[in-house]
Design an enzyme around this catalytic site. Structure first.
Site, PDB file in Angstrom:
ATOM      1  N   LYS A 121      35.292  57.941  44.993  1.00  0.00           N
ATOM      2  CA  LYS A 121      36.425  57.899  44.152  1.00  0.00           C
ATOM      3  C   LYS A 121      37.532  59.035  44.443  1.00  0.00           C
ATOM      4  CE  LYS A 121      36.987  61.003  41.226  1.00  0.00           C
ATOM      5  NZ  LYS A 121      37.034  62.100  40.148  1.00  0.00           N
ATOM      6  N   ASP A 139      35.973  56.559  37.965  1.00  0.00           N
ATOM      7  CA  ASP A 139      35.058  57.738  37.539  1.00  0.00           C
ATOM      8  C   ASP A 139      34.097  57.288  36.252  1.00  0.00           C
ATOM      9  OD1 ASP A 139      36.773  57.584  35.380  1.00  0.00           O
ATOM     10  OD2 ASP A 139      37.658  59.613  35.805  1.00  0.00           O
TER      11      ASP A 139
END
Length: 217
Positions: A121, A139
């Site tokens: 991420k 996320d």
């Protein structure tokens, strides 16, 4: 609504609400963005923005932070949580950038993911926001909203990422990632919306929303 129709509505509505979403983490360049995103793991953006001025005063380049004492880095970033681990990662990745990338943040997802403390991420955020490469960082918050809006049934953020990339045009990914974050914070929070309260939830799944009955005496 089909899944694609829900996605189209999300894209249109978030474009109206947040036409030019700003990156919520204060930064000056790719390196300070990388450090800020790393610090944001299990920490709010507000707290990170409170901490980074002192950290970047200590050093705002890979050379400066690689040379900075580890205990000083850890002391500054302690409010972000996981201070010792994050401090070690920042110091080590700064050294790697010096040794292997001429002191520059690489514009490569694979190279970023090899850096200490940088997961998938974080690497995608840097690719999207520092280098403009179409990415869709997912996320836990985006994962939650995508499930709530019926855009994915993925049990992992990676599966959700793949589903979202199929549903939305590539040119929207970098902007949409931020738009979803802002909407989730302001309208479709974990506790403030149960899938029936916010505008997008009500539109995507109108049958979930049960209007309050008006009783007559």
């Amino acid at each position: 609504m089909t899944r694609q129709e829900r996605a189209d509505h999300v894209l249109q509505r978030l474009g109206q609400l947040y036409p030019q979403p700003a990156i919520p983490l204060d930064h000056e360049d790719a390196f300070t963005l990388l450090v800020a995103v790393l610090l944001s793991a299990q920490c709010t953006d507000v707290r990170v923005n409170q901490v980074t001025p002192a950290l970047f005063q200590l050093g705002r380049t890979p050379a400066a932070l690689a040379a900075a004492p580890l205990d000083k880095i850890a002391a500054i970033i302690r409010p972000c949580g996981l201070g010792p681990q994050k401090a070690k990662a920042i110091k080590e990745l700064s050294g790697i950038l010096l040794a292997e990338h001429h002191g520059q943040v690489p514009a490569s997802l694979e190279a970023l993911e090899r850096l200490p403390g940088v997961g998938h991420k974080t690497a995608q955020v840097v690719m999207a926001q520092a280098f403009g490469v179409p990415s869709f960082p997912v996320d836990t918050h985006i994962h939650r909203l995508a499930q709530r809006w019926g855009l994915t049934t993925g049990k992992s953020v990676l599966q959700t990422e793949r589903d979202l990339k199929r549903l939305f045009p590539k040119e929207s990914w970098n902007r949409l990632h931020l738009q979803i974050i802002y909407y989730g914070r302001e309208h479709c929070t974990a506790r403030g919306c149960d899938g029936t309260a916010c505008e997008i939830c009500r539109t995507c799944f109108p049958k979930r929303h049960k209007p309050t009955r008006t009783w007559k005496a």
